[in-house]
Design an enzyme around this catalytic site. Structure first.
Site, mmCIF file in Angstrom:
data_model
loop_
_atom_site.group_PDB
_atom_site.id
_atom_site.type_symbol
_atom_site.label_atom_id
_atom_site.label_comp_id
_atom_site.label_asym_id
_atom_site.label_seq_id
_atom_site.Cartn_x
_atom_site.Cartn_y
_atom_site.Cartn_z
ATOM 1 N N HIS A 1 -35.105 12.821 -29.740
ATOM 2 C CA HIS A 1 -35.427 12.495 -31.131
ATOM 3 C C HIS A 1 -36.397 13.554 -31.636
ATOM 4 O O HIS A 1 -37.493 13.257 -32.106
ATOM 5 C CB HIS A 1 -36.011 11.084 -31.235
ATOM 6 C CG HIS A 1 -35.245 10.215 -32.180
ATOM 7 N ND1 HIS A 1 -35.823 9.329 -33.056
ATOM 8 C CD2 HIS A 1 -33.907 10.115 -32.416
ATOM 9 C CE1 HIS A 1 -34.896 8.708 -33.763
ATOM 10 N NE2 HIS A 1 -33.719 9.175 -33.385
ATOM 11 N N HIS B 1 -24.933 17.065 -33.594
ATOM 12 C CA HIS B 1 -25.564 15.911 -32.969
ATOM 13 C C HIS B 1 -24.528 14.905 -32.485
ATOM 14 O O HIS B 1 -24.717 14.260 -31.452
ATOM 15 C CB HIS B 1 -26.516 15.248 -33.969
ATOM 16 C CG HIS B 1 -27.367 14.178 -33.375
ATOM 17 N ND1 HIS B 1 -28.462 14.441 -32.580
ATOM 18 C CD2 HIS B 1 -27.297 12.823 -33.451
ATOM 19 C CE1 HIS B 1 -29.022 13.306 -32.199
ATOM 20 N NE2 HIS B 1 -28.327 12.311 -32.710
#
Length: 782
Positions: A94, A48
């Protein structure tokens, strides 16, 4: 600092660190890390944060161009719109947080992307979202879908930024692992673009915004792992947002930036304090010392590990000019926000963290933010079996049709019934159930309501402070100009052929902008894929990146940055991992020089002449028709002809600018028949269409009506300009256009006939409208 004892393999794995990565950490530090340092490496070396599997592939993307002011590497990309205006834009995901806590996961996704925009010195002016869910008949999907939409609307509505468009897809491939991608746009309001590299030895480091708690602990590592049935236990990794506090933070930050007292700024997003300190230090080639005892907290007895990994929302880190820190602190206090001097810029390129008077962590900044692991994986020598088998499919496997319809498993389905079925499919149907929950007109600059055009259009009004920019006074800004934006991806195309499918994503995004009259400028991308550690997953990622890069080069739309979200997988009932469809979402922005020269997708006037721009070559492979009507996902997606794409899009844009084209709509999912229906519904006017059908095509009328292909735009032109328009088409498109028919009245049907007047489809606007407008609400039983 004394070396600590080695951690157990389980403790190391819990931080998302592989054994060989831990060995590298020990080698770099010359010692074992402590718990806080282990956590810092865990989040910063996660996919990430450091893109360790995707970074080599991203280097293919074109990133420069005449309008590119800021490319990849900063909080957001920035493009020059001319007239002293500059646009910041970015897309972020998200996904995993939204899977376990849909409301807060989606809400904080909105908050995070807005911070990326105003951290650059831009005022947010618009939001778009690209959403993917499982089958809407599934109760779990209904819960996730409702929660995500509620979260997006809550945060966007409260913070006062309009959600102006987007897309929503439903497919079992996303069951349990929804995709929530949010794109934000902002207009630069500060004299200079604010960068994130720390500078100035001895300059103070300010912590501003909200307080720090334990919410969002390990969110970056969580976002870099596969979801499982136990992921619901990871709810503490989901952040909790406060949109009203963010609204104050926007105003305070923009006011602070205008003072000239801010050297650099960084949002505290993924990995919180760890990420902001290490990235600011590494980008500036300096170090940062930070004292955790100065950090405002909302919980007691927090330890360094928790401070450093917390992802509490609405927080920022500033580097200020020495001696001007109080000026900034006063601004934030006036807005009711926290602001403290928590550290200092140092010459030694190290992130040094203090807690209770002692060093709690000490790591070279580039070890966390720049010199991170990189995996160049071996690409499959040939396409995987699933793709090769899918490519063997041809339309010959389907029953042939007649003008009456097609017989499927002993039942005759008329073309009209098939059209209504497709209009009732949640992926194609109106998303009004979603849009009506968003405030899409706050700020009073939204030109088209969501669903009214192929791309969102926002008016560019002069903002405070723009008079100080090179263009002179605000009066010099062309208030007739606008920006268009779209988010696009057909994941079924990419699944069946990642390279061709990804090229098609870029082409469709540019086509959608062209349909409103906008000149495509630049791209931000969100790569949503499964595990790159599995050969098929890496092949999909690699081939899609190759296709995106080619598409962006061909259409002169450089990539200014984006987001990578991997490990998007769920487990079936047997415990086997199932990856999502590879979903490279492209967010593209375009410039509109004159807002009086734009158009939507609905018919405008009775008697207007309808044309199809582009080639008539289509395919049923990878189509919505094949998946929905025949329950088959197979074939090759349409191949992209970039030369024709450029010509068709240019003709459409120039036709709009000249005032000839009154409506324009991309032929996408569902093919020509669905595009015709959508233009009828958007304009509340019928149409009579006559299709030239060859004897061969009579057996494959489904391909004529519902086949899909790129470089196809449906336009309507006022009848008095028909001769001039057709001459123009002949000159610029040659044979690549067709006259289809004329626009009817409000009480007329959509009638699709052959040139010898055999009726293929005749359906009323009322009946189409019922299927199209209520498809989602019906499934939610609302």
């Amino acid at each position: 600092m004394t070396a600590t004892s080695p951690f157990s393999p389980q403790e190391i794995a819990a931080e998302g660190i592989k054994p060989e990565e831990y060995a590298e950490i020990v080698r770099r530090l010359g010692r074992h890390p402590n718990k806080a340092e282990l956590g810092m490496f865990g989040v910063m070396w996660s996919e990430h944060c450091c893109y360790k599997n995707s970074r080599p592939l991203l280097k293919q993307f074109p990133t420069t161009g005449p309008r590119i002011l800021v490319g990849p590497g900063e909080n957001a990309g920035v493009v020059d719109l001319g007239e002293g205006l500059q646009l910041a834009f970015k897309i972020e995901s998200h996904n995993h947080p939204s899977a376990v806590e849909p409301f807060q996961g989606a809400a904080t996704g909105v908050g995070g992307i807005l911070r990326d925009i105003f951290t650059m010195g831009a005022r947010p002016i618009a939001l778009l979202n690209s959403l993917r869910f499982g089958s809407l008949e599934d109760p779990k999907t209904q819960r996730l879908f409702s929660g995500v939409v509620a979260g997006i609307s809550h945060y966007g509505n409260c913070v006062g930024v309009p959600t102006v468009g987007g897309e929503v897809y439903f497919d079992p491939a996303y069951s349990g692992n929804p995709l929530v991608n949010v794109m934000a746009l902002g207009l630069m309001e500060t004299p200079e673009i604010v960068k994130s590299g720390a500078a100035g030895i001895g300059n103070p480091v300010l912590y501003v915004g909200s307080t720090t708690g334990r919410d969002g602990m390990g969110g970056a590592s969580f976002a870099s792992a596969e979801l499982s049935d136990e992921s619901i236990d990871d709810r503490p990794a989901v952040q909790v947002g406060d949109p009203f506090l963010e609204k104050s933070l926007i105003e305070a930050c923009l006011e602070a930036f205008k003072t000239g007292a801010v050297v650099a700024a960084q949002d505290m997003g993924a990995a919180g304090i760890t990420c902001s300190t290490s990235e600011m230090a590494a980008k500036g080639g300096v170090g940062i010392e930070l004292d955790l005892d100065k950090i405002p907290v909302r919980e007691t007895r927090m330890v360094p590990y928790e401070y450093l990994l917390s992802e509490s929302q609405e927080r920022m880190l500033f580097v200020a000019h020495q001696g001007r820190e109080q000026e900034l602190i006063d601004i934030f206090h006036r807005w009711g926000l926290q602001a403290v001097v928590a550290g200092t810029v140092i010459a030694e390129p190290i992130v040094r963290i203090f807690f209770q008077g002692a060093i709690a962590a000490e790591i070279p900044a580039d070890a966390l933010a720049e010199n991170t692991p990189l995996y160049e994986r071996e690409l499959l020598a040939e396409p995987p079996e699933y793709a090769r088998l899918a490519w063997e499919w041809s339309s010959e496997a389907l029953p042939t049709g007649t003008t009456a319809g097609i017989e499927i498993q002993g039942n005759l389905h008329s073309w009209q019934d098939i059209l209504l079925t497709l209009l009732n499919t949640p992926t194609i149907a109106s998303k009004n159930w979603v849009y009506r929950q968003y405030d899409h007109q706050v700020q009073n600059n939204t030109v088209f309501l969501p669903g009214g055009a192929d791309a969102a259009v926002v008016r560019l009004r002069p903002l405070e402070g723009q008079g100080s920019r090179g263009a002179g006074e605000q009066g010099g800004v062309n208030s007739l100009s606008g920006v268009a934006a779209t988010v696009d991806c057909n994941p079924r195309y990419v699944y069946l052929d990642p390279y061709e499918g990804a090229k098609a994503v870029v082409a469709e995004a540019a086509r959608n902008l062209s349909c409103v009259g906008a000149e495509p400028l630049a791209v931000t991308d969100n790569l949503n894929f499964g595990s790159p550690e599995k050969p098929i997953g890496y092949w999909q990622l690699s081939e899609a990146c190759r296709g995106l890069a080619e598409g962006c080069r061909e259409l002169a739309t450089p990539v200014t940055g984006g987001n990578v979200s991997l490990y998007n997988e769920t487990f079936d009932t047997q415990g086997n991992p199932q990856p999502i469809y590879p979903t490279p979402v492209v967010g593209m922005v375009g410039l509109i020089a004159d807002l009086t020269k734009i158009c939507g997708q609905g018919w405008q006037g009775v008697g207007d002449v309808i044309y199809l721009l582009g080639a008539s070559i289509t395919t049923l492979g990878a189509s919505e028709y094949l998946a929905t009507i025949h329950n088959t996902v197979a074939g090759r997606p349409p191949r992209v002809d970039f030369d024709l794409e450029r010509r068709v899009q240019k003709v459409c844009r120039e036709g709009i600018h000249a005032g000839s084209v009154r409506s324009a709509h991309d032929c996408a999912e569902g093919g020509l028949a669905v595009a015709l229906a959508e233009s009828c519904l958007a304009g509340n006017l019928g149409a009579e269409i006559h299709l030239e059908v060859s004897p061969t095509q009579l057996q494959r009328l489904d391909e004529v009506l519902f086949g899909e292909g790129g470089a196809r735009i449906l336009v309507s032109v006022v009848s008095t300009q028909q001769a001039t328009w057709e001459s123009y088409l002949q000159e610029h498109l040659g044979q690549n256009w067709q006259k289809l028919g004329i626009v009817g009245n409000t009480d007329t049907d959509l009638a699709v006939l052959t040139t010898d007047n055999q009726t293929l489809i005749r359906v009323s606007i009322e009946e189409m409208n019922d299927r199209y407008q209520n498809a989602i609400a019906r499934r939610l039983a609302l």
